[in-house]
Design a protein around this motif. Structure first.
Motif, PDB file in Angstrom:
ATOM      1  N   ILE A  87      14.426   7.080 -12.814  1.00  0.00           N
ATOM      2  CA  ILE A  87      15.160   7.259 -11.568  1.00  0.00           C
ATOM      3  C   ILE A  87      14.300   7.922 -10.495  1.00  0.00           C
ATOM      4  O   ILE A  87      14.427   7.619  -9.307  1.00  0.00           O
ATOM      5  CB  ILE A  87      16.483   8.034 -11.806  1.00  0.00           C
ATOM      6  N   ARG A  88      13.406   8.804 -10.882  1.00  0.00           N
ATOM      7  CA  ARG A  88      12.537   9.464  -9.905  1.00  0.00           C
ATOM      8  C   ARG A  88      11.633   8.440  -9.204  1.00  0.00           C
ATOM      9  O   ARG A  88      11.424   8.500  -7.998  1.00  0.00           O
ATOM     10  CB  ARG A  88      11.687  10.538 -10.584  1.00  0.00           C
ATOM     11  N   LYS A  89      11.103   7.492  -9.937  1.00  0.00           N
ATOM     12  CA  LYS A  89      10.249   6.467  -9.334  1.00  0.00           C
ATOM     13  C   LYS A  89      11.083   5.511  -8.477  1.00  0.00           C
ATOM     14  O   LYS A  89      10.612   5.031  -7.446  1.00  0.00           O
ATOM     15  CB  LYS A  89       9.469   5.716 -10.402  1.00  0.00           C
ATOM     16  N   MET A  96       4.985   5.430  -5.205  1.00  0.00           N
ATOM     17  CA  MET A  96       5.683   5.257  -6.485  1.00  0.00           C
ATOM     18  C   MET A  96       4.877   5.696  -7.704  1.00  0.00           C
ATOM     19  O   MET A  96       5.449   6.041  -8.720  1.00  0.00           O
ATOM     20  CB  MET A  96       6.128   3.796  -6.647  1.00  0.00           C
ATOM     21  N   HIS A  97       3.568   5.630  -7.656  1.00  0.00           N
ATOM     22  CA  HIS A  97       2.724   6.006  -8.796  1.00  0.00           C
ATOM     23  C   HIS A  97       3.151   5.267 -10.072  1.00  0.00           C
ATOM     24  O   HIS A  97       3.422   5.877 -11.100  1.00  0.00           O
ATOM     25  CB  HIS A  97       2.757   7.522  -9.042  1.00  0.00           C
ATOM     26  N   LEU A  98       3.174   3.944  -9.997  1.00  0.00           N
ATOM     27  CA  LEU A  98       3.587   3.145 -11.152  1.00  0.00           C
ATOM     28  C   LEU A  98       2.495   3.113 -12.210  1.00  0.00           C
ATOM     29  O   LEU A  98       1.314   3.004 -11.889  1.00  0.00           O
ATOM     30  CB  LEU A  98       3.900   1.707 -10.723  1.00  0.00           C
ATOM     31  N   ILE A 105      12.145   5.790  -0.742  1.00  0.00           N
ATOM     32  CA  ILE A 105      11.403   6.575   0.243  1.00  0.00           C
ATOM     33  C   ILE A 105      10.277   5.725   0.834  1.00  0.00           C
ATOM     34  O   ILE A 105      10.053   5.721   2.043  1.00  0.00           O
ATOM     35  CB  ILE A 105      10.851   7.872  -0.386  1.00  0.00           C
ATOM     36  N   ALA A 106       9.568   4.999  -0.020  1.00  0.00           N
ATOM     37  CA  ALA A 106       8.466   4.145   0.438  1.00  0.00           C
ATOM     38  C   ALA A 106       8.987   3.042   1.361  1.00  0.00           C
ATOM     39  O   ALA A 106       8.341   2.724   2.374  1.00  0.00           O
ATOM     40  CB  ALA A 106       7.726   3.545  -0.755  1.00  0.00           C
ATOM     41  N   ASP A 138       0.832  -1.205   0.000  1.00  0.00           N
ATOM     42  CA  ASP A 138       0.000   0.000   0.000  1.00  0.00           C
ATOM     43  C   ASP A 138       0.868   1.256   0.000  1.00  0.00           C
ATOM     44  O   ASP A 138       0.653   2.172  -0.803  1.00  0.00           O
ATOM     45  CB  ASP A 138      -0.933   0.000   1.211  1.00  0.00           C
ATOM     46  N   ILE A 139       1.830   1.312   0.878  1.00  0.00           N
ATOM     47  CA  ILE A 139       2.709   2.490   0.960  1.00  0.00           C
ATOM     48  C   ILE A 139       3.481   2.671  -0.339  1.00  0.00           C
ATOM     49  O   ILE A 139       3.587   3.777  -0.871  1.00  0.00           O
ATOM     50  CB  ILE A 139       3.664   2.373   2.161  1.00  0.00           C
ATOM     51  N   MET A 140       4.009   1.586  -0.861  1.00  0.00           N
ATOM     52  CA  MET A 140       4.794   1.674  -2.094  1.00  0.00           C
ATOM     53  C   MET A 140       3.931   2.105  -3.273  1.00  0.00           C
ATOM     54  O   MET A 140       4.363   2.911  -4.096  1.00  0.00           O
ATOM     55  CB  MET A 140       5.495   0.345  -2.366  1.00  0.00           C
ATOM     56  N   SER A 141       2.733   1.587  -3.346  1.00  0.00           N
ATOM     57  CA  SER A 141       1.836   1.957  -4.448  1.00  0.00           C
ATOM     58  C   SER A 141       1.498   3.440  -4.397  1.00  0.00           C
ATOM     59  O   SER A 141       1.496   4.122  -5.424  1.00  0.00           O
ATOM     60  CB  SER A 141       0.550   1.136  -4.398  1.00  0.00           C
ATOM     61  N   ARG A 142       1.217   3.933  -3.199  1.00  0.00           N
ATOM     62  CA  ARG A 142       0.903   5.353  -3.057  1.00  0.00           C
ATOM     63  C   ARG A 142       2.098   6.237  -3.377  1.00  0.00           C
ATOM     64  O   ARG A 142       1.950   7.299  -3.971  1.00  0.00           O
ATOM     65  CB  ARG A 142       0.411   5.661  -1.639  1.00  0.00           C
TER      66      ARG A 142
END
Length: 159
Positions: free
Chosen positions: A129-131, A51-53, A137-138, A45-49
């Motif tokens: 690289i931004r993702k 990273m915005h993949l 960060i996630a 959940d945290i990573m999905s929010r």
């Protein structure tokens, strides 16, 4: 856009489920605990929010991430088992055995770093690289949130 919205809704519902189940009672300890499955759901959940993949990036990222997580868990379990054996006998060991334990710890840390570097290269091959920066960060947000939860609930056992 519809796919991203569906993923967001799914993750939001997953997060609510986690919150509702957070008061589960521990194994005979009478203390609330978080299971590995709940922790993994929270991490996703945290990573999905964060990273915005895109759907294409998700198709590539999650299988590699699952593989990375499996390898990391295997490495951690091996290390924790080994540490657990020596934990209660450390004062009875001679200097040579203690030197070996310290050396093994450095080897474990290096193996973990090598694994992270290998998957960093894989992720860089298809993520901007931004993702990738958002990924780290996630990961940090997840670790901090899990630690805070475990401290708050008085838990000290590994997942």
């Amino acid at each position: 856009m519809k796919t991203i919205f569906i993923i967001f809704i799914f993750n939001f519902l997953l997060f609510l489920t986690l919150q509702a189940r957070a008061q589960k009672v521990g194994q005979g300890q009478g203390k609330p605990m978080v299971t590995r499955q709940e922790a993994d759901s929270l991490r996703i959940d945290i990573m999905s929010r964060e990273m915005h993949l895109s759907p294409e990036e998700s198709k590539k990222f999650w299988p590699y991430f699952d593989q990375y997580t499996q390898e990391l868990q295997t490495l951690d379990q091996t290390y924790f088992h080994k540490v657990g054996i020596f934990k209660n006998t450390i004062d009875k060991l001679n200097d040579a055995a203690l030197t070996q334990i310290v050396s093994d710890d450095f080897n474990f840390q290096q193996q973990k770093l090598d694994l992270k570097k290998r998957y960093n290269s894989i992720f860089k091959s298809f993520l901007p690289i931004r993702k990738l920066a958002h990924y780290y960060i996630a990961q940090d947000q997840f670790s901090r949130q899990l630690i805070r939860y475990r401290i708050k609930k008085g838990l000290n056992k590994p997942l």
